[in-house]
Scaffold this motif. Sequence first.
Motif, PDB file in Angstrom:
ATOM      1  N   MET A 131      -1.920  -2.103  12.826  1.00 44.94           N
ATOM      2  CA  MET A 131      -1.545  -0.824  12.176  1.00 44.94           C
ATOM      3  C   MET A 131      -2.019  -0.967  10.571  1.00 44.94           C
ATOM      4  N   ASP A 132      -2.294   0.258  10.184  1.00 41.76           N
ATOM      5  CA  ASP A 132      -2.693   0.374   8.774  1.00 41.76           C
ATOM      6  C   ASP A 132      -1.556   0.194   7.894  1.00 41.76           C
ATOM      7  N   LEU A 133      -1.384  -0.793   7.113  1.00 44.48           N
ATOM      8  CA  LEU A 133       0.027  -1.129   6.376  1.00 44.48           C
ATOM      9  C   LEU A 133      -0.093  -1.158   4.763  1.00 44.48           C
ATOM     10  N   ARG A 134      -1.506  -0.595   4.295  1.00 47.37           N
ATOM     11  CA  ARG A 134      -1.679  -0.803   3.035  1.00 47.37           C
ATOM     12  C   ARG A 134      -0.894   0.019   2.139  1.00 47.37           C
ATOM     13  N   TRP A 135      -0.015   0.999   2.704  1.00 44.87           N
ATOM     14  CA  TRP A 135       0.820   1.802   1.722  1.00 44.87           C
ATOM     15  C   TRP A 135       2.268   0.926   1.348  1.00 44.87           C
TER      16      TRP A 135
ATOM     17  N   THR B 148       2.426  -1.998   0.324  1.00 46.26           N
ATOM     18  CA  THR B 148       2.078  -2.804  -0.565  1.00 46.26           C
ATOM     19  C   THR B 148       1.349  -2.385  -1.857  1.00 46.26           C
ATOM     20  N   ALA B 149       0.920  -0.810  -1.679  1.00 46.45           N
ATOM     21  CA  ALA B 149       0.077  -0.247  -2.633  1.00 46.45           C
ATOM     22  C   ALA B 149       0.923  -0.119  -4.031  1.00 46.45           C
ATOM     23  N   PRO B 150       0.145   0.257  -4.949  1.00 46.52           N
ATOM     24  CA  PRO B 150       0.713   0.354  -6.318  1.00 46.52           C
ATOM     25  C   PRO B 150       1.654   1.343  -6.342  1.00 46.52           C
ATOM     26  N   PRO B 151       2.830   1.497  -6.852  1.00 44.11           N
ATOM     27  CA  PRO B 151       3.666   2.845  -6.997  1.00 44.11           C
ATOM     28  C   PRO B 151       2.858   4.106  -7.488  1.00 44.11           C
ATOM     29  N   ASP B 152       1.836   3.923  -8.526  1.00 47.01           N
ATOM     30  CA  ASP B 152       1.242   5.222  -9.057  1.00 47.01           C
ATOM     31  C   ASP B 152       0.394   5.709  -7.706  1.00 47.01           C
TER      32      ASP B 152
ATOM     33  N   ALA C 111      14.237   4.412  -4.210  1.00 48.35           N
ATOM     34  CA  ALA C 111      14.665   4.863  -2.734  1.00 48.35           C
ATOM     35  C   ALA C 111      13.690   5.915  -2.552  1.00 48.35           C
ATOM     36  N   ARG C 112      13.051   6.799  -3.453  1.00 45.05           N
ATOM     37  CA  ARG C 112      12.043   7.697  -3.180  1.00 45.05           C
ATOM     38  C   ARG C 112      10.504   6.816  -2.991  1.00 45.05           C
ATOM     39  N   LEU C 113      10.193   5.871  -3.729  1.00 44.28           N
ATOM     40  CA  LEU C 113       9.186   5.010  -3.555  1.00 44.28           C
ATOM     41  C   LEU C 113       9.240   4.429  -2.173  1.00 44.28           C
ATOM     42  N   LYS C 114      10.391   4.068  -1.713  1.00 43.43           N
ATOM     43  CA  LYS C 114      10.311   3.244  -0.417  1.00 43.43           C
ATOM     44  C   LYS C 114      10.177   4.199   0.519  1.00 43.43           C
ATOM     45  N   GLU C 115      10.816   5.394   0.630  1.00 43.77           N
ATOM     46  CA  GLU C 115      10.626   6.537   1.598  1.00 43.77           C
ATOM     47  C   GLU C 115       9.236   6.891   1.529  1.00 43.77           C
ATOM     48  N   TRP C 116       8.581   6.872   0.552  1.00 42.12           N
ATOM     49  CA  TRP C 116       7.102   7.617   0.329  1.00 42.12           C
ATOM     50  C   TRP C 116       6.203   6.602   1.165  1.00 42.12           C
ATOM     51  N   ARG C 117       6.524   5.320   0.930  1.00 39.88           N
ATOM     52  CA  ARG C 117       5.603   4.046   1.451  1.00 39.88           C
ATOM     53  C   ARG C 117       5.883   4.223   3.014  1.00 39.88           C
ATOM     54  N   ARG C 118       7.005   4.468   3.391  1.00 39.99           N
ATOM     55  CA  ARG C 118       7.457   4.715   4.778  1.00 39.99           C
ATOM     56  C   ARG C 118       6.530   5.933   5.465  1.00 39.99           C
TER      57      ARG C 118
ATOM     58  N   ASP D 203      10.219  -2.396   5.570  1.00 39.28           N
ATOM     59  CA  ASP D 203       9.583  -3.798   5.573  1.00 39.28           C
ATOM     60  C   ASP D 203       8.339  -3.825   6.418  1.00 39.28           C
ATOM     61  N   VAL D 204       7.439  -4.450   6.127  1.00 45.01           N
ATOM     62  CA  VAL D 204       5.949  -4.661   6.888  1.00 45.01           C
ATOM     63  C   VAL D 204       6.474  -5.507   8.276  1.00 45.01           C
TER      64      VAL D 204
END
Length: 378
Positions: A1-5, A7-11, A104-111, A267-268
């Motif tokens: 799976m592509d999991l780059r998001w 750990t990607a920088p927040p911006d 919390a928004r950042l975690k949901e965005w990563r997901r 989590d990854v």
Amino acid sequence: MDLRWMTAPPDEVAEAMATVRRETRPSWSPTKRQVLLHVNNCLLLWYMFVVFMAIGVQVDAVQDGQLASRDVAVLSVTMPILAVWLIGTVLLYRATKRPPSARARLKEWRRTLTALANGYEPRPSERATFSALITSSSVGVRAYPRFAARGAEFGVLKARGPRATEWQYIAVRLSAPLPHLILDATSNNGVGTDLPAGVDRGQRLSLEGDFDRWFRVYSPAQYGQDALYVLTPDLMAALVDHASAYNVEIVDDTLVFFTAPGVDFFDVEHWERVSSALEEVVPRVTSKARHYLDERVPGQDVPFALAAVKAALDRPGVPWTPPDPVIGNDGRRLTVRNRQTGMGPIVAAIAWYVFRTSLYVVPGLFAFAGFMSIVDGR
């Protein structure tokens, strides 16, 4: 799976979400602030109930409907507290309408971005989208988070009733049905099994090697050889190496992996576990389904390839379409005692709804009655 998001920088995550513009949280999934608001509202009503009823009973039963000076003194203390509490309730209500915290928004965005990067759409569901042990609750189920693509989905599933188990699951649509099989993983069992239903022990199938140490296999009584056709050594090795944390069920044309408790997919490792099952186990089961045919069913006792040749000889030039394969009645379902079906879960859900409603209605009615007694006393 592509999991780059993950750990990607927040911006970068925020910039990508500004383009995607997806809202993935369903309205029926309460936030911590919403839960806090409900608790606050209940306590507020009970406070009003105690204050107004105590003074109301004193006025009606003891003081013959007359408001005494000490009642006014009590009100002069309790009413400012109530006023401050009401102001705090309004502020809390406004807080529930604000977006989640930046973290919390950042975690949901990563997901969300991780799901989209791998071809899955975030699609919460208020109903079951497949049939299996974990979706058979009499009161229905909800899935959130849920990530869906054509022929596959994964996420967290929970029955609507109180104190229901949350299941992390993966569900994959097979190209053809297979006999009902249940693999109870021993790694997630405690004193007993964690399956949501009891399976008749007479249907247990013992397999070669040490596979029994990892999974307890159940198949319909007359379908032991068919189960061996599906559970070949390479598939058993893949299950042990890549899916030993999951219970597995094959029901009709659906393959389901499930385990408790549910996870949030922040989590990854959660994504890697799903990826491992999808890439290493699912293709082997799909291949078995593609070639399996239940010869007990009339019309399927002859392989479709031979049936096609016979049809071409009997009716030259007429295209032959193979019928949809089916499983015999004896192999479609194992004998299980499902604790999620029947009237029990329904009664429990109704009782929970009545209890939640009473937390508002009962103190509200008595608080109003006490308040009216005070008004009449004045």
